[in-house]
Enzyme design. Structure first.
Site, mmCIF file in Angstrom:
data_model
loop_
_atom_site.group_PDB
_atom_site.id
_atom_site.type_symbol
_atom_site.label_atom_id
_atom_site.label_comp_id
_atom_site.label_asym_id
_atom_site.label_seq_id
_atom_site.Cartn_x
_atom_site.Cartn_y
_atom_site.Cartn_z
ATOM 1 N N ARG A 116 4.924 -15.929 -25.199
ATOM 2 C CA ARG A 116 6.124 -15.413 -24.563
ATOM 3 C C ARG A 116 7.016 -16.531 -24.027
ATOM 4 N NH1 ARG A 116 10.058 -14.904 -23.025
ATOM 5 N NH2 ARG A 116 11.158 -13.418 -21.725
ATOM 6 N N TYR A 117 6.371 -17.546 -23.441
ATOM 7 C CA TYR A 117 7.100 -18.648 -22.797
ATOM 8 C C TYR A 117 7.085 -19.873 -23.710
ATOM 9 C CZ TYR A 117 6.427 -15.754 -18.636
ATOM 10 O OH TYR A 117 6.423 -14.723 -17.748
ATOM 11 N N ARG A 120 3.544 -22.336 -23.188
ATOM 12 C CA ARG A 120 2.222 -21.816 -22.863
ATOM 13 C C ARG A 120 1.977 -20.490 -23.564
ATOM 14 N NH1 ARG A 120 6.108 -21.734 -19.295
ATOM 15 N NH2 ARG A 120 6.452 -19.998 -17.869
ATOM 16 N N CYS A 129 -14.541 -6.046 -19.561
ATOM 17 C CA CYS A 129 -14.470 -6.509 -18.173
ATOM 18 C C CYS A 129 -15.755 -6.104 -17.460
ATOM 19 C CB CYS A 129 -13.292 -5.867 -17.452
ATOM 20 S SG CYS A 129 -11.710 -6.353 -18.149
ATOM 21 N N CYS A 133 -10.113 -1.704 -13.742
ATOM 22 C CA CYS A 133 -9.130 -1.383 -12.702
ATOM 23 C C CYS A 133 -8.258 -0.243 -13.201
ATOM 24 C CB CYS A 133 -8.248 -2.599 -12.414
ATOM 25 S SG CYS A 133 -9.200 -4.122 -12.243
ATOM 26 N N CYS A 136 -4.750 -1.122 -14.854
ATOM 27 C CA CYS A 136 -4.762 -2.276 -15.773
ATOM 28 C C CYS A 136 -3.553 -2.283 -16.722
ATOM 29 C CB CYS A 136 -6.043 -2.272 -16.593
ATOM 30 S SG CYS A 136 -6.110 -3.648 -17.755
ATOM 31 N N ARG A 138 -3.303 -3.902 -19.419
ATOM 32 C CA ARG A 138 -3.731 -3.906 -20.836
ATOM 33 C C ARG A 138 -4.686 -2.766 -21.155
ATOM 34 N NH1 ARG A 138 -4.435 -9.611 -20.066
ATOM 35 N NH2 ARG A 138 -2.279 -10.287 -20.055
ATOM 36 N N ASP A 297 3.004 -2.772 -12.910
ATOM 37 C CA ASP A 297 3.703 -2.567 -14.187
ATOM 38 C C ASP A 297 3.883 -1.081 -14.497
ATOM 39 O OD1 ASP A 297 3.998 -5.258 -14.765
ATOM 40 O OD2 ASP A 297 1.997 -5.400 -15.633
ATOM 41 N N ASP A 334 7.076 -8.345 -13.459
ATOM 42 C CA ASP A 334 6.886 -8.755 -14.851
ATOM 43 C C ASP A 334 7.815 -7.852 -15.661
ATOM 44 O OD1 ASP A 334 5.823 -10.388 -16.751
ATOM 45 O OD2 ASP A 334 3.741 -9.983 -16.211
ATOM 46 N N LYS A 341 7.947 -13.072 -16.046
ATOM 47 C CA LYS A 341 7.904 -12.845 -14.600
ATOM 48 C C LYS A 341 9.236 -13.214 -13.945
ATOM 49 C CE LYS A 341 3.119 -14.086 -14.762
ATOM 50 N NZ LYS A 341 3.268 -14.634 -16.126
HETATM 51 S S1 SF4 Z 1 -6.832 -5.714 -14.535
HETATM 52 FE FE1 SF4 Z 1 -7.572 -5.020 -16.559
HETATM 53 S S2 SF4 Z 1 -8.183 -6.893 -17.592
HETATM 54 FE FE2 SF4 Z 1 -8.080 -7.367 -15.402
HETATM 55 S S3 SF4 Z 1 -10.152 -7.033 -14.626
HETATM 56 FE FE3 SF4 Z 1 -9.003 -5.146 -14.299
HETATM 57 S S4 SF4 Z 1 -9.458 -3.910 -16.117
HETATM 58 FE FE4 SF4 Z 1 -10.029 -6.006 -16.624
#
Ligand code: SF4
Length: 446
Positions: A116-117, A120, A129, A133, A136, A138, A297, A334, A341
């Site tokens: 994207r940048y 990097r 994971c 979360c 998340c 993603r 997000d 973001d 960002k």
């Molecule tokens: S935010 Fe998403 S990628 Fe990061 S630890 Fe939580 S579930 Fe895993």
């Protein structure tokens, strides 16, 4: 661990687990909780939580016994519980919701690599994971066993990096890179280190928070072979800072790995200036520098975690000046659609004239700064050896307007819309009349 001011907790349901198992990350990983029955050993679930946990096709649920033990069983609004136990609100759509809100897939030259940048890349090396979360970013790929990255994908990622010399910084993420086997992690780190133009490698990991037992001496011995290596953890609430996390961070710091924290602003979890102040102050006590505070997000399932952007700006107002400067994270949105960002914060510049600016401080004290009237920009030759890398990327942005020869940045279609046949007009026949003359840029002196 005995001198730490932070607590160490174990839910009564795990009281009989022998210490050698409790402190073994493999035991933590293989005993994760994910069903109604699992959680009801710890606390009664709400109707909303039961409904979500029984829902097919929801983003994956898995919580280590260690992290589940940090939940207050008597508080249905516990901030850790909200981060990892789904509720029925997760199923609700909302305006602006997207599957891939940061357009990462569009910026992927090869699967799993987001460029994207200019200098990097983000390298997604796993979809797994230690816990999941609920907000998340993603969730479209994370936790889905059918979305793994193959050896061919890694090779394609490495191949892209080998032939893209402007990339000097690789951020390993996923999923969580520290859930990978040491053998695979070592293979990836070694391959990256063999690419001469890659100056630094960063890892984004929530493993130290979800499963600090994973930060063993063997792991830190492995990681420290690949310096300069940086690591960002992800803590959202002071209750996540425990004796075990403090010890894990101590091991990582002693291995020479600078630690930062990225947190997400979450309604009902950490959307309060005093919680945030405690969080950043406790982070620096365990030698973790608060790095980013993200606006949540526009991702599927996260609608109920969103706050107004004004909330984040108010939090920074409560931190900047009120606590140590290095404890204040940068608050960022973001950009939806993949703009990267965008930092936001309170405005401290009140006014300006040709020789003076008016500023206010965190207390409301208003002062002036007298500008130098004889300032001369540095000789262009001083910066010339460093300038190339920036201007080659084509992503110079507003800085490019200030520093370069471009006069404007135009939205797509701007020229077609505004050249309404005027090129035929006798007064506009010479298009060079609309170009800058370069007066004052120093160009005319050469
Ligand atoms: S935010 Fe998403 S990628 Fe990061 S630890 Fe939580 S579930 Fe895993």
């Amino acid at each position: 661990m005995s001198n730490t001011p932070f607590p160490s907790k174990r839910a009564p349901a795990f009281a009989d687990v022998p210490d050698e198992k409790w402190t073994d990350w493999r035991w933590q990983l293989s005993h994760r909780l994910n069903s109604v029955e699992d959680f009801e050993q710890l606390f009664p679930l709400s109707e909303s939580e039961r409904k979500a946990l029984s829902q097919q096709g929801l983003f994956r649920v898995d919580i280590t016994p260690y992290f589940a033990s940090l939940i207050d069983p008597d508080d249905p609004s516990d901030p850790i519980r909200k981060q990892v136990i789904p509720t029925a609100e997760e199923i609700l759509p909302y305006t602006g919701m997207m599957e891939d809100s940061l357009a990462e897939d569009r910026h992927s030259p090869v699967p799993g690599l987001v460029h994207r940048y200019p200098d990097r890349v983000l390298m997604l090396i796993t979809t797994q994971c230690a816990c999941y979360c609920r907000y998340c970013t993603r969730s479209r790929i994370v936790g889905d066993p059918s979305q793994t990255f193959s050896s061919e994908d890694f090779e394609a990622q490495l191949d892209y990096l080998r032939r893209t010399p402007q990339v000097r910084d690789v951020l390993l993420s996923g999923g969580d890179p520290l859930t990978l086997s040491p053998r695979v992690l070592e293979r990836i780190l070694r391959a990256l280190r063999e690419i001469p133009h890659i100056e630094i490698v960063r890892i984004g990991s929530r493993v130290p928070v979800f499963m600090p037992q994973r930060i063993t001496s063997e792991l830190t011995d492995l990681l420290q072979q690949f310096h300069p290596l940086w690591l960002n953890i992800h803590v959202n609430h002071p209750n996540e800072i425990t004796a075990e996390l403090a010890e894990a961070c101590d091991k990582l710091s002693r291995a020479g790995i600078p630690l930062g924290n990225q947190s997400v602003l979450l309604a009902g979890v950490n959307d309060d200036a005093f919680i945030q102040r405690r969080l950043v102050q406790d982070l620096v006590r365990i030698r973790v520098r608060p790095y980013y505070l993200y606006q949540c997000d526009l991702v599927e399932g996260a609608g109920h975690f969103r706050t107004p952007v004004a909330k984040g700006i108010g939090i920074i107002e409560a931190l900047r000046g009120h606590t140590s400067g290095f404890a204040v994270p940068t608050y960022v949105v973001d950009a939806p659609g993949g703009g990267g960002k965008i930092p936001l914060g309170p405005n401290y510049l009140i006014s300006m004239s040709d020789h003076k600016i008016v500023l206010r401080n965190y207390e409301g004290y208003i002062t002036t700064y007298e500008e130098p009237l004889d300032y001369k920009p540095p000789d262009a030759r001083l910066a010339a050896p460093f300038k190339k890398a920036i201007s080659e990327s084509g992503q110079d942005g507003v800085f490019g307007l200030l520093d370069g020869d471009e006069m404007s940045i135009k939205p797509e279609g701007f020229d077609q819309l505004h050249v309404r046949g005027g090129s035929q007009h006798r007064l506009r026949a010479d298009s060079s009349k609309w170009s800058p003359l370069g007066i004052g840029s120093g160009e005319e002196e050469e």
